[in-house]
Scaffold this motif. Structure first.
Motif, PDB file in Angstrom:
ATOM      1  N   ASN A  45       0.658  -1.032  -0.087  1.00 50.16           N
ATOM      2  CA  ASN A  45      -0.147   0.426  -0.266  1.00 50.16           C
ATOM      3  C   ASN A  45       1.440   1.124  -0.101  1.00 50.16           C
ATOM      4  OD1 ASN A  45      -2.980   0.958  -0.105  1.00 50.16           O
ATOM      5  ND2 ASN A  45      -2.541   1.817   2.057  1.00 50.16           N
ATOM      6  N   PRO A  75      -6.397   3.195   4.677  1.00 49.65           N
ATOM      7  CA  PRO A  75      -5.540   3.156   6.134  1.00 49.65           C
ATOM      8  C   PRO A  75      -6.935   2.838   7.787  1.00 49.65           C
ATOM      9  CG  PRO A  75      -5.254   5.188   5.692  1.00 49.65           C
ATOM     10  CD  PRO A  75      -6.498   5.260   5.147  1.00 49.65           C
ATOM     11  N   GLU A  76      -8.578   2.893   7.260  1.00 50.99           N
ATOM     12  CA  GLU A  76      -9.287   3.281   8.669  1.00 50.99           C
ATOM     13  C   GLU A  76      -9.792   1.245   8.329  1.00 50.99           C
ATOM     14  OE1 GLU A  76      -9.011   5.476   5.974  1.00 50.99           O
ATOM     15  OE2 GLU A  76      -9.321   7.181   8.143  1.00 50.99           O
ATOM     16  N   LEU A 125      -7.584  -0.736   6.364  1.00 53.22           N
ATOM     17  CA  LEU A 125      -6.185  -2.082   7.096  1.00 53.22           C
ATOM     18  C   LEU A 125      -6.332  -2.015   8.145  1.00 53.22           C
ATOM     19  CD1 LEU A 125      -3.533  -0.089   5.254  1.00 53.22           C
ATOM     20  CD2 LEU A 125      -4.388  -2.636   4.397  1.00 53.22           C
ATOM     21  N   LEU A 126      -6.601  -0.770   9.478  1.00 52.33           N
ATOM     22  CA  LEU A 126      -6.885  -0.932  10.388  1.00 52.33           C
ATOM     23  C   LEU A 126      -8.462  -2.222  11.361  1.00 52.33           C
ATOM     24  CD1 LEU A 126      -6.010   2.869  11.628  1.00 52.33           C
ATOM     25  CD2 LEU A 126      -4.231   0.579  12.338  1.00 52.33           C
ATOM     26  N   GLU A 161       4.941  -0.771   3.197  1.00 46.74           N
ATOM     27  CA  GLU A 161       4.397   0.168   2.809  1.00 46.74           C
ATOM     28  C   GLU A 161       6.284   0.875   1.989  1.00 46.74           C
ATOM     29  OE1 GLU A 161       1.578   2.355   5.725  1.00 46.74           O
ATOM     30  OE2 GLU A 161       3.483   2.078   5.941  1.00 46.74           O
ATOM     31  N   SER A 186      -0.161  10.242   3.609  1.00 46.22           N
ATOM     32  CA  SER A 186      -1.678  10.068   4.908  1.00 46.22           C
ATOM     33  C   SER A 186      -2.740   8.485   4.772  1.00 46.22           C
ATOM     34  CB  SER A 186      -3.032  10.780   3.942  1.00 46.22           C
ATOM     35  OG  SER A 186      -3.338   9.955   2.367  1.00 46.22           O
ATOM     36  N   LEU A 187      -1.721   7.592   3.104  1.00 44.33           N
ATOM     37  CA  LEU A 187      -2.277   5.979   3.723  1.00 44.33           C
ATOM     38  C   LEU A 187      -1.458   5.201   4.623  1.00 44.33           C
ATOM     39  CD1 LEU A 187      -2.342   5.405  -0.069  1.00 44.33           C
ATOM     40  CD2 LEU A 187      -3.686   5.543   1.093  1.00 44.33           C
ATOM     41  N   SER A 188      -0.276   5.827   5.365  1.00 46.00           N
ATOM     42  CA  SER A 188       0.523   4.834   6.263  1.00 46.00           C
ATOM     43  C   SER A 188      -0.076   4.663   7.361  1.00 46.00           C
ATOM     44  CB  SER A 188       1.496   5.868   6.402  1.00 46.00           C
ATOM     45  OG  SER A 188       2.705   4.474   7.114  1.00 46.00           O
ATOM     46  N   ILE A 189       0.228   3.201   8.218  1.00 44.27           N
ATOM     47  CA  ILE A 189      -0.121   3.339   8.974  1.00 44.27           C
ATOM     48  C   ILE A 189       0.722   3.098  10.285  1.00 44.27           C
ATOM     49  CG2 ILE A 189      -2.755   2.300   8.438  1.00 44.27           C
ATOM     50  CD1 ILE A 189      -1.616  -0.051   9.196  1.00 44.27           C
ATOM     51  N   HIS A 197       0.560   3.069  14.046  1.00 46.74           N
ATOM     52  CA  HIS A 197       0.309   1.822  14.636  1.00 46.74           C
ATOM     53  C   HIS A 197       1.014   0.198  14.583  1.00 46.74           C
ATOM     54  CE1 HIS A 197      -3.847   4.503  15.031  1.00 46.74           C
ATOM     55  NE2 HIS A 197      -3.673   4.475  13.599  1.00 46.74           N
TER      56      HIS A 197
END
Length: 330
Positions: free
Chosen positions: A130, A141-142, A144-145, A162, A170-173, A176
């Protein structure tokens, strides 16, 4: 080994010539101006640098990161850190993920991005790029989480690669990545144009990072790589200027392709499209000393990166115009 981009020796051996334009990778062609390493970087065994970890955590917004010799090292190691499991790898994507999960006793399947949500309940490990390489597909991201929460509740893993995330922050998680069951991979090679450093980072829970470090052994990242990466990760002015340049160049490449009747998706660093005449296009460009990436199997199509000098942009435009004329006449 699997086939990858950047194999210019093969191009020269097959087609001849010297003045090649390499579009076969998604690596920034105007890389970070690496400073000369200190004498200690060459002479001392490369102990892990706390400064490097701090710089990486600040840049990626992650609570904890483990430096590795390129994300490839982690991709090869992770399947060895888990007992045999049901592993789902998004497809098409970077082929090394499925290749290595399939070599260590896991039950592997590859499914399209739009079917991933339904696959979570029947998976112990889910692997997603991603943004995706090669197609540029993205997952919010939502979502994915949510997948991570569902997997982690029963001891599962979500692995998110990533490597091309620098131009889509903005796509990175990564923020977390200290949670159990979430593993995030980041690369210094792509955005910074420093693929030769062989440096990446893994974000995960402390216990998993310790297991990864034990498996990879001491001195995994060279001293020169650590010093150069610290400078690059701290250089906000270069990063901002590069984000702007890549946005412009990515839009320019997309427009060039559109002018040739090609509707491509991707990221600022690369563009991909399904191409029914993929071998013919690859050969057409190669005969003009332009090396693009040919995908023959699940992601049948073409991926192109970015050139740097203006003369290379003009050569690419001319080759695309010739391609359009050739196939229009047919």
């Amino acid at each position: 080994m699997l086939e990858h981009g950047g194999n210019l020796r093969a191009a020269r051996l097959h087609y001849g010539g010297d003045d090649w334009i390499d579009l076969s990778t998604g690596i920034n062609p105007v890389g970070y101006p690496a400073p000369a390493p200190s004498p200690d970087a060459w002479q001392r065994l490369p102990e892990p640098s706390p400064d490097l970890v701090r710089a990486a955590c600040d840049y990626y917004g992650a609570p904890l990161l483990q430096p590795v010799a390129g994300t490839q090292a982690a991709i090869q190691a992770l399947p060895r850190l888990r007992p045999p499991a049901r592993v789902t790898v998004a497809a098409p994507s970077y082929a090394e993920h499925a290749h290595h999960w399939g070599r260590h006793g896991h039950q592997l399947r590859q499914i399209p991005y739009d079917a991933l949500d339904a696959a979570v309940e029947s998976s112990d490990v889910l692997v997603v790029c991603n943004p995706n390489n090669p197609t540029g597909a993205v997952v919010a991201p939502e979502r994915l989480l949510d997948w991570h929460a569902r997997l982690a509740a029963r001891g599962g893993w979500l692995v998110v690669d990533e490597a091309f995330g620098d131009t889509a922050r903005s796509l990175s998680i990564a923020a977390h990545a200290g949670a159990d069951g979430l593993i995030v991979l980041r690369s210094v090679g792509k955005f910074f144009g420093l693929a030769g450093l062989r440096l990446g980072f893994v974000g995960a829970a402390p216990a998993l990072l310790q297991a990864l470090e034990d498996l990879l052994g001491p001195w995994a990242v060279s001293g020169p790589a650590q010093e150069i990466a610290i400078a690059a990760l701290h250089d906000g002015a270069w990063q901002r200027a590069t984000q702007e340049r890549l946005a412009r160049d990515g839009a320019r490449m997309r427009a060039l392709l559109a002018g040739a009747g090609i509707a491509a998706g991707g990221t600022p660093l690369f563009h991909w499209w399904p191409e029914a005449r993929a071998e013919a296009f690859h050969d057409h460009m190669a005969r003009r000393a332009i090396w693009v990436r040919l995908f023959r199997e699940a992601a049948r199509g073409i991926r192109v990166g970015l050139p740097a000098p203006e003369a290379h942009w003009r050569r690419i435009e001319h080759a695309l115009q010739e391609w359009t004329r050739e196939w229009t006449e047919r």
